[in-house]
Write a protein that holds these residues in place. Structure first.
Motif, PDB file in Angstrom:
ATOM      1  N   SER A  17       0.832  -1.196   0.000  1.00 29.16           N
ATOM      2  CA  SER A  17       0.000   0.000   0.000  1.00 29.16           C
ATOM      3  C   SER A  17       0.872   1.253   0.000  1.00 29.16           C
ATOM      4  O   SER A  17       0.616   2.200  -0.750  1.00 29.16           O
ATOM      5  CB  SER A  17      -0.913   0.002   1.225  1.00 29.16           C
ATOM      6  OG  SER A  17      -1.643   1.209   1.308  1.00 29.16           O
ATOM      7  N   ALA A  18       1.902   1.244   0.836  1.00 30.07           N
ATOM      8  CA  ALA A  18       2.811   2.394   0.876  1.00 30.07           C
ATOM      9  C   ALA A  18       3.615   2.507  -0.417  1.00 30.07           C
ATOM     10  O   ALA A  18       3.838   3.614  -0.931  1.00 30.07           O
ATOM     11  CB  ALA A  18       3.745   2.260   2.073  1.00 30.07           C
ATOM     12  N   ARG A  19       4.025   1.375  -0.962  1.00 30.26           N
ATOM     13  CA  ARG A  19       4.854   1.388  -2.170  1.00 30.26           C
ATOM     14  C   ARG A  19       4.078   1.869  -3.393  1.00 30.26           C
ATOM     15  O   ARG A  19       4.609   2.630  -4.213  1.00 30.26           O
ATOM     16  CB  ARG A  19       5.401  -0.015  -2.414  1.00 30.26           C
ATOM     17  CG  ARG A  19       6.294  -0.122  -3.659  1.00 30.26           C
ATOM     18  CD  ARG A  19       6.868  -1.516  -3.795  1.00 30.26           C
ATOM     19  NE  ARG A  19       7.661  -1.653  -5.015  1.00 30.26           N
ATOM     20  CZ  ARG A  19       8.265  -2.767  -5.387  1.00 30.26           C
ATOM     21  NH1 ARG A  19       8.170  -3.849  -4.618  1.00 30.26           N
ATOM     22  NH2 ARG A  19       8.962  -2.817  -6.499  1.00 30.26           N
ATOM     23  N   HIS A  20       2.822   1.421  -3.523  1.00 33.06           N
ATOM     24  CA  HIS A  20       2.054   1.717  -4.734  1.00 33.06           C
ATOM     25  C   HIS A  20       0.947   2.739  -4.523  1.00 33.06           C
ATOM     26  O   HIS A  20       0.238   3.078  -5.478  1.00 33.06           O
ATOM     27  CB  HIS A  20       1.432   0.425  -5.275  1.00 33.06           C
ATOM     28  CG  HIS A  20       2.425  -0.611  -5.672  1.00 33.06           C
ATOM     29  ND1 HIS A  20       3.386  -0.395  -6.638  1.00 33.06           N
ATOM     30  CD2 HIS A  20       2.617  -1.890  -5.221  1.00 33.06           C
ATOM     31  CE1 HIS A  20       4.120  -1.492  -6.778  1.00 33.06           C
ATOM     32  NE2 HIS A  20       3.686  -2.408  -5.927  1.00 33.06           N
ATOM     33  N   GLY A  21       0.789   3.222  -3.300  1.00 36.20           N
ATOM     34  CA  GLY A  21      -0.292   4.163  -3.031  1.00 36.20           C
ATOM     35  C   GLY A  21      -1.672   3.527  -3.085  1.00 36.20           C
ATOM     36  O   GLY A  21      -2.647   4.168  -3.459  1.00 36.20           O
ATOM     37  N   THR A  22      -1.740   2.260  -2.701  1.00 36.42           N
ATOM     38  CA  THR A  22      -3.005   1.520  -2.743  1.00 36.42           C
ATOM     39  C   THR A  22      -3.843   1.848  -1.516  1.00 36.42           C
ATOM     40  O   THR A  22      -3.416   1.607  -0.386  1.00 36.42           O
ATOM     41  CB  THR A  22      -2.741   0.006  -2.779  1.00 36.42           C
ATOM     42  OG1 THR A  22      -1.910  -0.303  -3.896  1.00 36.42           O
ATOM     43  CG2 THR A  22      -4.047  -0.766  -2.876  1.00 36.42           C
TER      44      THR A  22
END
Length: 343
Positions: free
Chosen positions: A189-194
């Motif tokens: 979530s943090a890596r891809h802005g999910t």
């Protein structure tokens, strides 16, 4: 609140019809949340009713449910309710990538019971599968089912663990792999802005299974009730499903936890006495209450979504009536009394 609730349920169909009826708030939240809904792990205890509730709340949306469908009748029942069943093994990366890329994903897959019998499979289901799902569906909103077992034990008079308590379970592959599941969704979530939510659920119930069923049945049948895990939280399954679906409209970036359970800290000794009074039986109690337990503070849920619609007193009444008539059970004990994390 109880005045608008059924006095009893005459059949499983009546239970599930009531349980899947959407609230006006859920209808509004899904109307404000664009895109279709994909339920991963729809074949479990809660998945079929969650998918049916989603379809009833948003009949113009495409609602799809993914599972291996090893249990007879589940696939056909979903189809009848307007939910599109998709057969797939979530451990198969290729199968995951071939699934429809719905804007909204509810992740319900996981492994608890039997976890100690095949520990590698438990970790694969609870950690590897979430990592793959978080990558494949990085453009979606993801509400991921978790558990209150990610928390350490807290004092029974503490009011329960809040979402600020760091996940450090006391023991066991199941609870620790559930922390791994959350970490995978957090990382991607943090890596891809999910956007997403981590849905930390404590003991959803209906009359066929759950802590209330377990305690009530033992009182009815004269079986001993272990008091070691002396306090629990529970919530009506329909309320839990509704909150899960409404979380799609309140997904955060990065993903964030929310405790989902009832607002009461229920004493097992008291609960057994209540069933004893209603059933005309004397509970057989063994052991002694521990000063700590897996208990969740649900005030954040109450602030965001309101209090559960079904109070504890009504759940106890319904369960008593169900047990007195010897109605159907799922034969899946919760093992709520387990303190060493071995399921």
């Amino acid at each position: 609140m109880s005045a608008n609730l059924p006095a009893r349920f005459d059949s499983i169909e009546a239970v599930e019809d009531f349980m899947t009826a959407p609230s006006a708030e859920l209808v509004a939240d899904l109307a404000a949340t664009p895109g279709d809904i994909l339920v991963l792990g729809v074949g479990g205890k809660m998945g079929p009713t969650l998918a049916r509730m989603a379809k009833r709340a948003a009949p113009t949306k495409r609602v799809m449910g993914v599972a291996r469908f090893s249990e007879p009748g589940v696939k056909e029942a979903l189809e009848k309710a307007g939910v599109e069943p998709i057969s797939a093994d979530l451990l198969d990366r290729t199968a995951l990538e071939e699934l429809p890329k719905a804007a909204n994903v509810v992740f319900m897959a996981g492994r608890k019971f039997g976890a100690t019998g095949d520990v590698p499979l438990t970790w694969a289901m609870n950690v590897q599968v979430p990592a793959m799902v978080a990558e494949v569906f990085k453009e979606s909103r993801i509400v991921a089912f978790s558990t209150g077992c990610v928390y350490p034990f807290v004092p029974v008079d503490s009011g329960g663990a809040t979402e600020e308590v760091q996940p450090v379970p006391p023991s066991g592959d199941y609870a620790n792999s559930c922390v791994g599941r959350e970490r995978m969704f957090e990382y991607f979530s943090a890596r891809h802005g999910t956007p997403g939510r981590l849905f930390r659920l404590n003991y959803a119930i209906d009359m066929r299974y759950g802590v209330l069923h377990d305690v009530g049945r033992k009182v009815r049948d004269g079986e001993p009730i272990d008091l070691s895990m002396g306090h629990v939280n529970v919530i009506w399954q329909g309320d839990a499903n509704s909150v899960a679906l409404r979380c799609l409209a309140r997904a955060t970036t990065p993903t964030s936890p929310i405790n989902v359970t009832g607002l009461e800290m229920i004493e097992i000794r008291w609960l057994a006495a209540e069933f004893g009074r209603l059933l005309g039986r004397t509970p057989i109690l063994t052991g002694k209450e521990a000063p700590t337990g897996w208990l969740n503070d649900a005030r954040r849920m109450e602030k965001e979504f309101g209090a559960p619609s079904v109070p504890l007193s009504k759940m106890i009444e319904w369960t008593t009536d169900w047990l007195e008539r010897d109605m159907a059970t799922l034969n899946k004990p919760t093992h709520y009394e387990v303190r060493d994390g071995k399921y």
